[in-house]
Design a protein around this motif. Structure first.
Motif, PDB file in Angstrom:
ATOM      1  N   UNK A 153       1.024  -1.135   0.156  1.00 26.26           N
ATOM      2  CA  UNK A 153      -0.093  -0.099   0.107  1.00 26.26           C
ATOM      3  C   UNK A 153       0.924   1.152   0.006  1.00 26.26           C
ATOM      4  N   UNK A 154       0.542   2.111  -0.975  1.00 24.58           N
ATOM      5  CA  UNK A 154       1.530   3.378  -0.980  1.00 24.58           C
ATOM      6  C   UNK A 154       0.847   4.691  -0.973  1.00 24.58           C
ATOM      7  N   UNK A 155       1.033   5.198   0.107  1.00 23.34           N
ATOM      8  CA  UNK A 155       0.180   6.450   0.189  1.00 23.34           C
ATOM      9  C   UNK A 155       1.092   7.670   0.104  1.00 23.34           C
ATOM     10  N   UNK A 156       0.379   8.772  -0.268  1.00 25.53           N
ATOM     11  CA  UNK A 156       0.964  10.099  -0.542  1.00 25.53           C
ATOM     12  C   UNK A 156       0.133  11.152   0.060  1.00 25.53           C
ATOM     13  N   UNK A 157       0.844  11.929   0.890  1.00 30.38           N
ATOM     14  CA  UNK A 157      -0.119  12.766   1.750  1.00 30.38           C
ATOM     15  C   UNK A 157      -0.900  13.805   1.036  1.00 30.38           C
ATOM     16  N   UNK A 158      -0.170  14.002  -0.369  1.00 30.86           N
ATOM     17  CA  UNK A 158      -0.868  15.060  -1.259  1.00 30.86           C
ATOM     18  C   UNK A 158      -1.209  14.256  -2.352  1.00 30.86           C
ATOM     19  N   UNK A 159      -2.605  14.269  -2.799  1.00 34.04           N
ATOM     20  CA  UNK A 159      -3.042  13.666  -4.020  1.00 34.04           C
ATOM     21  C   UNK A 159      -2.094  13.857  -5.145  1.00 34.04           C
ATOM     22  N   UNK A 160      -1.867  12.520  -5.847  1.00 26.40           N
ATOM     23  CA  UNK A 160      -0.834  12.677  -7.118  1.00 26.40           C
ATOM     24  C   UNK A 160      -1.454  12.122  -8.087  1.00 26.40           C
ATOM     25  N   UNK A 161      -0.941  12.553  -9.334  1.00 29.66           N
ATOM     26  CA  UNK A 161      -1.325  11.874 -10.421  1.00 29.66           C
ATOM     27  C   UNK A 161       0.065  11.370 -11.225  1.00 29.66           C
ATOM     28  N   UNK A 216       6.369   6.628  -8.806  1.00 30.41           N
ATOM     29  CA  UNK A 216       7.319   5.923  -9.136  1.00 30.41           C
ATOM     30  C   UNK A 216       8.390   5.771  -8.194  1.00 30.41           C
ATOM     31  N   UNK A 217       8.603   7.220  -7.710  1.00 28.58           N
ATOM     32  CA  UNK A 217       9.573   7.495  -6.585  1.00 28.58           C
ATOM     33  C   UNK A 217       9.302   6.712  -5.415  1.00 28.58           C
ATOM     34  N   UNK A 218       7.937   6.974  -5.027  1.00 32.20           N
ATOM     35  CA  UNK A 218       7.419   6.424  -3.774  1.00 32.20           C
ATOM     36  C   UNK A 218       7.511   5.077  -3.710  1.00 32.20           C
ATOM     37  N   UNK A 219       7.128   4.270  -5.015  1.00 28.26           N
ATOM     38  CA  UNK A 219       7.184   2.816  -4.752  1.00 28.26           C
ATOM     39  C   UNK A 219       8.499   2.408  -4.882  1.00 28.26           C
ATOM     40  N   UNK A 220       9.467   3.132  -5.571  1.00 25.39           N
ATOM     41  CA  UNK A 220      10.682   2.745  -5.375  1.00 25.39           C
ATOM     42  C   UNK A 220      11.463   2.618  -4.088  1.00 25.39           C
ATOM     43  N   UNK A 221      11.106   3.482  -3.358  1.00 24.78           N
ATOM     44  CA  UNK A 221      11.325   3.711  -1.897  1.00 24.78           C
ATOM     45  C   UNK A 221      10.970   2.544  -1.181  1.00 24.78           C
ATOM     46  N   UNK A 222       9.448   1.962  -1.451  1.00 32.71           N
ATOM     47  CA  UNK A 222       9.152   0.736  -0.778  1.00 32.71           C
ATOM     48  C   UNK A 222       9.714  -0.329  -1.052  1.00 32.71           C
ATOM     49  N   UNK A 223       9.770  -0.471  -2.417  1.00 33.12           N
ATOM     50  CA  UNK A 223      10.730  -1.762  -2.836  1.00 33.12           C
ATOM     51  C   UNK A 223      12.103  -1.808  -2.498  1.00 33.12           C
ATOM     52  N   UNK A 224      12.892  -1.093  -2.199  1.00 33.48           N
ATOM     53  CA  UNK A 224      14.181  -1.018  -1.564  1.00 33.48           C
ATOM     54  C   UNK A 224      14.151  -1.870  -0.320  1.00 33.48           C
ATOM     55  N   UNK A 225      12.860  -1.581   0.479  1.00 30.47           N
ATOM     56  CA  UNK A 225      12.769  -2.242   1.726  1.00 30.47           C
ATOM     57  C   UNK A 225      12.431  -3.757   1.601  1.00 30.47           C
ATOM     58  N   UNK A 226      12.101  -4.101   0.466  1.00 28.53           N
ATOM     59  CA  UNK A 226      11.326  -5.234   0.152  1.00 28.53           C
ATOM     60  C   UNK A 226      12.232  -6.312  -0.528  1.00 28.53           C
ATOM     61  N   UNK A 227      12.958  -7.248   0.136  1.00 30.11           N
ATOM     62  CA  UNK A 227      13.752  -8.419  -0.407  1.00 30.11           C
ATOM     63  C   UNK A 227      12.431  -9.259  -1.037  1.00 30.11           C
ATOM     64  N   UNK A 228      12.519  -9.755  -2.328  1.00 24.97           N
ATOM     65  CA  UNK A 228      11.647 -10.578  -2.819  1.00 24.97           C
ATOM     66  C   UNK A 228      12.032 -12.089  -2.456  1.00 24.97           C
ATOM     67  N   UNK A 229      11.113 -12.898  -1.938  1.00 22.82           N
ATOM     68  CA  UNK A 229      11.475 -14.401  -1.821  1.00 22.82           C
ATOM     69  C   UNK A 229      11.458 -15.382  -2.841  1.00 22.82           C
ATOM     70  N   UNK A 230      10.723 -14.866  -3.728  1.00 20.71           N
ATOM     71  CA  UNK A 230      10.089 -15.692  -4.828  1.00 20.71           C
ATOM     72  C   UNK A 230      10.095 -14.868  -6.054  1.00 20.71           C
ATOM     73  N   UNK A 231      10.395 -15.325  -7.331  1.00 18.98           N
ATOM     74  CA  UNK A 231      10.224 -14.551  -8.477  1.00 18.98           C
ATOM     75  C   UNK A 231       8.843 -14.159  -8.739  1.00 18.98           C
TER      76      UNK A 231
END
Lengths: 1025, 467
Positions: free
Chosen positions: B290-298, B304-319
């Motif tokens: 779940x990715x949030x932005x305090x300010x509405x965005x389109x 992409x920037x926010x998702x990127x931040x989330x993904x860096x914290x998320x090691x994938x176990x499986x493909x």
């Protein structure tokens, strides 16, 4: 080390102070204070209690009278009374500030402060430099020499800065400084209660109060050594010097009776003797019996000795007005049943006939003021009140206050809110608590509020509720206790507004008044007097006979009337008409006036809880020997066969058998009145029992007497009142026996009053073979009236019985009624009666004589085009309406509109419709055997749960033949709750019980709700009163 | 085609929604009217019934739990049901707070008749575990009345439907209390009798509301109905051509989805403040981001920037073999007054910074400090959600308070000189954190100004340091 506290608020600063005045003075004395000023905010409501406590407990403490007042936005001053002049001034200023504002608040003006020339001013600076400089100059200009800056230290943040500010003010304006605490609690343990009170006042939970509450416990009475560390010696000296200047004591207050009741050239006793002599001639036209003459002389001597002439004269004046206006009245109370009162027309209790002695009611040794309550016709009491206002002036007259205190329910609610418990949960809990069968142990049930009774939170809740109970909430007006003085009342006690417009109350209640020796006159309202007056009028009108209450008494004890009473045929009769009274009548079988006096007093929770009823009945029937432990006790109890029944007897026993002094007996009497609230009675228990043991009574007898005193508590009934009530009970019984149609009509026209609804009264009238005629637009008046039918009078329903119709509407209708009556609906429209009222008339079937059945009548009336001016000339369209009422419809409409049906009883209809099965009607119960099963069915007309009966409920069922008494035990009620609580028509299968005097009950087994058989029936049972 | 309506009435929506486990008697109370409006089975068994006041309910059952009626809760649930039924039936109208009106004659041929249609509808309703009553009607008002009266009637038979309507009592018809009372007092007992009275006669005696209602009930007048339109939802999946094992590479396909979202949002002139990214893994649970932005965005880049931040914290176990992007919340764009010429390059608004921080640290980790109204120093401040403005305090602030507080207070271990005090604070008895302390300002030998206190048992602590 000496100290005087000059700033202290009790819980009469409502929702601010957290201690009773009594607690404050006791604690101050204990801590060794020299003086304590009670300075409730714009109020002197607590001062008498503090004063009385000091006197009673002989505390070495000087009480200073004062008050805190605020002038918006930022001036706070303590006003203290050095002398009587200052006290009168203060009372006047409080009165003015209170009278300007609505009940419970006050509004002070600058002008008020300017007019104070004697009060001492202790100024509490606000801390705002600019404002304080202005006020300092203002105050100094007007009150120099009586002005101080009062400094408080409560160890709060930034206190030093504030004190520096006060010192600077003092320097700059050359004012003296003194010290005070600003006490709100007698002890620091009251902090949580004080916080809770603050939360209640501000309407927020405690946890949300933040900085709005006290930071610590310093606003309490603190030990002297601590105060000496907190304050400089010269401040303390200054406070002591101020206290020294305050020499005023409440003992200086002298009440002056209104002087105008005595003509200028006579003394009070001369005048009273003259009035009594005139009255004696009027009461005894055949000459004064010697016995009465002696009695009068004795009483008058006692009145003169105790200086009560003005009191009797004042009451005489009021009663005399009522007599001139033909307002029926009857006095009762400790001095009312005297020969003097009989001759003055205050009471109709004839001293010649009764055994009641005046001495018993006013006594030298019990130093209590005489107490006379006068009941007036309830519809006309206002005339008497207006007379008092007009004669003595509003400045000199006000009602006594009644102190409304926190009870269990209100305490639970407020503490619950303050602790943040959800409101819905609280409501529900409180509704459950109110049930008597579980009211005792509410603490155990708080788990329903989500609180564990054993937990810290639970204990907190319980403790706070217990502490808050008995705390004053607000002042309300006494039902009718007037205080009348010779000069303006506001010189004696502050006066404030009551909730009712144009009514004012003083800030003291009846206990305070008694303490201060101020006399109040109780002007009360009684429905039965209205009914008796109306009976007399109707008898005059229809039978041409003139009657008075005293006249009926003078006819002597009538065996016919007592026979009716013994059969408990007493629906509508004063006092002896309740169910409990009616079941006692056949057992006690009253034969004369004094039996009625006993009957009225014995069916009370006091004698019942004290277990006095059965011994009395056994002794009366000769089944138990009458014994007395001593001659002294015999002298007190012989008239009630050795069983104490009246409140006075209990007090007298305390005196003759336990050696109480008059003063102690008086304290005992007061403790009895309020022991549930204060628990004070227990103090007397030991003294009483020991006193009796020492005088050779058995422990058993002594403890029995104490138990009876406890049982009497709030519920004991004084003989003085019973004696007056018995006169009315007899007069109303006499009317019921000799003029039944008149009596019912008068009762119905005085309603609301008494124990029974109009429907029940009419049912009773029908059972006495009185014809009842329905409402009719052309025959009925607003009130019920009597119509001659054949050889007797029939009762015509009055329009007042129709629900929703206002009196002025019916009056308009009747005044425009043509001599030959209305003949069309059109005429009704033009009479200016509102549409809604016309429709209600139609539904009551009052229009049957002009427009057919009630559905048709109402439908025609509803047509809006009929009311349009253009169509006025057009012929009414006599179109027939689609629906006709059935027999059932008619019955239901009758219940809906007049609350009863003359044609048939619902039970009768159900029986005819074969819906009921086997059952016994009320009038056949006498034929059924004792302790055999029986089934009864009826309309539920009442559910009663007497406080004395440990969860038993009495249900009264009404069928077409009479009333049926059903007893429901707690377990039965609990197991069948829905049928028990909700039924309008109830079927009860149970066991018939026939007791002493053939009193018949049905002990309920199975309860069945039959309401669904007649769904929309609107019958209102009178529940749990 | 003859119109046919079906009405669904949910008599105990609040109870059914909130409390699945119902071993206790429960009742919902409408506080304003002091009436019980909903009950469960257990409560009915204790003798409680609808319309009863709190007092009677309390007398009948000691252990009944009373809940307060909340209309918005029901309306919310109703929307949910409508959305759910929309899969099988098209014309749905809201009758808040607890009814749905369905126009069904168009649907019947689709499901092969009424039976089939009802089966389909019922199979959607039953899993929701809410009680419902239903009825068909030739008019919306007729269906509503029959359903609310609990007829549970499924029929197209005109005669049957009319007869049932005629049998309804006046209580079941939706009349103003006053009108109902007046009617009953001229002998009208049911709807059939009421409909038999000529409308002109009624109009001379009652207001238009009654005539209109009866017209709508019998079908003489048309009743305007607003049908429900489900909100647009962005829900797009993407099967990957090849499985991806490292999160940075995932950004490419995600970018494609975001591009579509951007187009979707631009078209509707909407922003979103929350998106849900679902990653299907080969042999493991689906990952929900779940990715949030305090300010509405389109804009694609921001997300992409926010998702990127989330993904860096998320090691994938499986493909990962598939992606799905769902957006349900939309917000209106607020006219941000950015100067056309100054541009926004290099500028981050507070709200944007907050989004970045929250995306990196989690929403719970970011808060701001606020003053709290309490005497206890430990509670004189509190954490609050960021960017929520609080006005100036409405209580007097003490002047002599240190800027730096020690949490928890440290025992005083040095010699100090008391310079100011005491200030006594005794409070907190109600919540189990009671304190009873005397506060002083003191100076130690290093010249530091300390805020210290003494407890009742004369223990000394340092609470704070003055700057």
């Amino acid at each position: 080390m000496a100290y005087a506290e000059l700033f202290c608020q009790s819980n009469f600063s409502f929702l601010t102070g957290a201690s009773h005045p009594q607690e404050l003075v006791r604690q101050a004395a204990y801590l060794g204070y020299q003086a304590l000023a009670l300075t409730d905010e714009c109020s002197l409501a607590g001062v008498v209690r503090a004063h009385a406590e000091i006197r009673r407990s002989q505390l070495p403490l000087k009480l200073i009278i004062g008050s805190l007042v605020r002038l918006k936005p930022d001036l706070q001053v303590l006003l203290l009374c050095p002398d009587k002049a200052a006290y009168s001034e203060l009372c006047r200023v409080i009165t003015n500030a209170r009278r300007r504002s609505e009940k419970g608040s006050y509004l002070l003006h600058e002008w008020d402060l300017k007019t104070l020339h004697h009060c001492l001013f202790l100024w509490l600076p606000s801390g705002n430099k600019a404002q304080d400089n202005i006020w300092a100059a203002w105050l100094k200009q007007r009150h120099e020499g009586r002005l101080w800056i009062a400094c408080r230290r409560q160890l709060t943040a930034d206190e030093e800065e504030y004190l520096a500010h006060c010192r600077a003010l003092a320097r700059q304006h050359q004012l003296a400084l003194c010290c005070c605490t600003g006490v709100l609690m007698h002890h620091e343990s009251r902090l949580s209660l004080q916080h809770t009170l603050t939360a209640i006042r501000l309407g927020k939970p405690v946890s949300k109060l933040g900085h709005r509450m006290l930071a610590n416990t310093e606003a309490s009475l603190r030990p002297l050594n601590k105060l000496f560390r907190l304050y400089p010696g010269e401040w303390i000296q200054e406070s002591l010097a101020i206290a020294q200047r305050c020499t005023f004591s409440l003992d200086e207050i002298r009440y002056q009776y209104p002087r105008e009741v005595v003509p200028a050239h006579k003394t009070a006793i001369e005048h009273l003797r003259e009035l009594v002599a005139t009255g004696a001639a009027w009461r005894y036209p055949q000459g004064l019996p010697e016995k009465v003459e002696n009695l009068l002389e004795k009483e008058l001597a006692l009145i003169e000795e105790l200086k009560y002439e003005y009191y009797f004269l004042t009451i005489h004046d009021i009663v005399d007005f009522a007599r001139r206006q033909q307002i029926l009245h009857q006095g009762r109370g400790s001095a009312a049943n005297s020969a003097v009162c009989y001759c003055l027309g205050i009471t109709a209790v004839n001293p010649d006939k009764s055994q009641v002695l005046f001495e018993r009611f006013i006594s030298r040794e019990r130093d209590e003021p005489p107490d006379i309550d006068v009941d007036f016709e309830h519809e006309r009491r206002e005339e008497v009140i207006q007379y008092i206002y007009a004669k003595y002036g509003r400045e000199r007259t006000a009602l006594a206050a009644t102190l409304v205190t926190y009870r269990l329910r209100s305490a639970l609610r407020e503490v619950g809110r303050a602790l943040g418990i959800s409101e819905t949960q609280l409501d529900f809990f409180i509704k459950n608590i109110n049930r008597r069968d579980s009211g005792l142990n509410w603490q155990a049930q708080i788990s329903e509020l989500g609180l564990d009774p054993a937990s810290y939170q639970g204990q907190l809740f319980i403790a706070l509720v217990n502490e808050l109970m008995g705390f004053p909430r607000h002042l309300s007006q006494h039902v009718g206790g007037f205080v009348i003085a010779s000069g303006p009342l506001y010189n004696v006690v502050p006066v404030e507004n009551a909730a009712m417009p144009d009514r004012t109350v003083i800030q003291w209640d009846k206990d305070d008044l008694e303490e201060m020796g101020l006399i109040k006159v109780d002007v009360l309202a009684l429905g039965m007097l209205t009914a008796i007056r109306k009976s007399f009028d109707l008898i005059q009108q229809h039978h041409g006979r003139n009657l008075t209450i005293a006249g009926i008494s003078a006819l002597g004890d009538d065996p016919n009337v007592y026979a009716m009473i013994q059969q408990a045929d007493t629906v509508g009769v004063f006092q002896i008409e309740s169910r409990a009274q009616m079941s006692m009548l056949p057992r006690l079988k009253p034969r004369d006036y004094y039996d009625l006096v006993i009957e009225i007093a014995i069916v009370r929770p006091g004698p019942i809880q004290g277990d006095m009823v059965h011994p009395y009945l056994r002794r009366r029937d000769g089944r138990e020997a009458v014994e007395y432990p001593s001659e002294e006790v015999k002298s007190v109890l012989s008239r009630t066969l050795g069983v104490p029944i009246f409140q006075e007897q209990v007090i007298q026993i305390a005196m003759v058998a336990a050696g109480f002094t008059g003063g102690e007996a008086d304290q005992l009497r007061r403790a009895m009145g309020s022991w549930r609230k204060t628990g004070e009675l227990r103090r007397f228990g030991e003294k009483l029992v020991n006193g009796m043991l020492v005088r050779g009574y058995s422990r058993e007898f002594a403890e029995q007497i104490f138990k009876q005193i406890c049982g009497f508590g709030e519920y004991g009934f004084p003989e003085a009142h019973s004696a007056s009530f018995a006169v009315l009970a007899y007069a109303s019984s006499w009317l019921k026996y000799y003029y039944p149609a008149v009596f019912y009509t008068a009762l119905l026209n005085s309603w609301p009053m008494g124990f029974y609804s109009p429907a029940q009264l009419i049912q009773d009238a029908k059972r006495h073979n009185i014809q009842i005629l329905p409402v009719c637009i052309n025959r009925s008046n607003y009130d019920y009236c009597l119509e001659p039918r054949e050889d007797r009078l029939a009762i015509r329903l009055g329009l007042r019985q129709i629900k929703g119709i206002a009196r002025d509407v019916t009056e308009k209708l009747i005044s425009s009624r043509p001599a030959e009556g209305f003949t069309s609906v059109r005429q009704l429209h033009t009479a200016g009666v509102p549409q809604e009222s016309l429709e209600l008339l139609a539904s009551s079937n009052a229009l049957a004589c002009i427009s057919g059945h009630r559905y048709q009548a109402r439908w025609s009336l509803m047509d809006s085009t009929e009311r349009l001016p253009l169509l006025q000339k057009a012929e009414p369209r006599g179109q027939a309406w689609l629906f006709r009422p059935s027999e059932l419809d008619n019955m239901q409409e009758d219940y809906h509109s007049v609350g009863l049906s003359l044609d048939q009883h619902p039970v009768q209809w159900l029986r005819k419709a074969n819906l009921l099965g086997r059952h016994t009607p009320a009038n056949r119960l006498a034929e059924r055997e004792h302790q055999k099963p029986v089934t009864v069915i009826g309309l539920v007309t009442g559910r009663q749960r007497p406080g004395t009966s440990k969860g038993v409920t009495f249900i009264t069922l009404e069928d077409d033949t009479g009333n049926i008494n059903v007893i429901v035990w707690l377990a039965t009620a609990r197991a069948q709750k829905p049928a028990f609580l909700k039924s309008a028509i109830l079927k009860v299968t149970g066991i018939l019980e026939r007791g002493d005097g053939d009193v018949t009950h049905v002990i309920a087994g199975k309860l069945e709700d039959l309401t669904h058989l007649l769904p929309p029936l609107k019958n209102k049972s009178r529940d749990f009163q | 085609m003859q119109a046919l309506w079906l009405y669904l009435h949910f008599p105990s929506l609040q109870l059914d929604t909130l409390y699945t486990q119902q071993s206790l008697p429960l009742a919902v109370l409408n506080k304003e009217k002091n009436q019980i409006v909903q009950l469960n089975q257990r409560a009915m068994e204790s003798g409680l019934s609808l319309g009863m006041g709190l007092g009677t309910a309390a007398a009948l059952s000691r252990d009944v739990q009373i809940l307060e009626y909340k209309q918005d809760l029901e309306t919310g649930k109703l929307t949910e049901i409508a959305r759910w039924l929309y899969f099988v039936t098209s014309d749905i109208a809201f009758c808040p707070p607890n009814g749905l009106l369905l126009r069904i004659h168009h649907m019947l041929s689709l499901y092969g008749g009424l039976e089939g249609y009802w089966e389909a509808l019922k199979s959607r309703l039953e899993p929701l575990a809410v009680k419902f009553q239903y009825a068909c009607g030739l008019t919306p008002q007729a269906a509503r009345m029959l359903a609310r009266a609990g007829h549970n009637l499924l029929s197209q038979d005109r005669n049957l439907l009319s007869t049932r309507v005629a049998q309804c009592s006046l209580e079941q018809a939706e009349l103003v209390d006053k009108t109902r009372l007046k009617l009953s007092r001229v002998g009208v007992k049911n709807v059939g009798e009421l409909l038999a009275v000529p409308a002109t006669e009624l109009a001379r005696r009652f207001d238009m509301q009654l005539v209109t209602y009866l017209g709508q009930l019998s079908g003489l007048f048309h009743m305007p109905v607003d049908f429900y339109h489900p909100p647009a939802i962005f829900d797009q999946s993407l099967e990957l051509m090849y499985e991806i094992e490292s999160s940075p590479i995932l950004l490419h396909p995600i970018k494609r989805l975001l591009k579509d979202l951007q187009a979707f949002l631009r078209l509707r002139d909407k922003l979103t403040d929350e998106l849900l990214l679902l990653l299907s893994q080969r042999d493991a649970e689906i990952i929900e981001l779940k990715v949030n932005s305090a300010q509405g965005e389109y804009q694609l880049e921001k997300w992409l920037e926010l998702i990127n931040l989330k993904l860096t914290n998320l090691p994938l176990q499986q493909p990962v073999y598939a992606l799905r992007l769902v957006v349900r919340h939309f917000v209106e764009p607020q006219g941000q007054s950015n100067d056309l010429f100054s541009g926004r390059q290099g500028q981050t608004s507070v709200a944007q910074l907050l989004s970045v921080l929250q995306a990196r640290l989690g929403p719970e980790a970011v808060s701001c400090l606020q003053l709290n109204d309490d005497f206890r120093p430990e509670l004189s401040t509190r954490y609050a959600p960021p960017l929520r403005s609080s006005g100036p305090p409405d209580w007097p602030l003490a002047t002599l308070r240190p800027a730096f507080l020690l949490e928890p207070p440290q025992p005083l271990r040095e010699k100090v000189r008391l310079l100011h005090g005491p200030e006594r604070i005794q409070t907190g008895w109600w919540d189990g954190h009671a304190i009873d302390r005397d506060y002083f300002i003191a100076r130690n030998t290093q010249g530091q100004w300390l805020w210290i206190f003494r407890t009742r048992d004369t223990q000394w602590y340092v609470q704070g340091l003055f700057s």
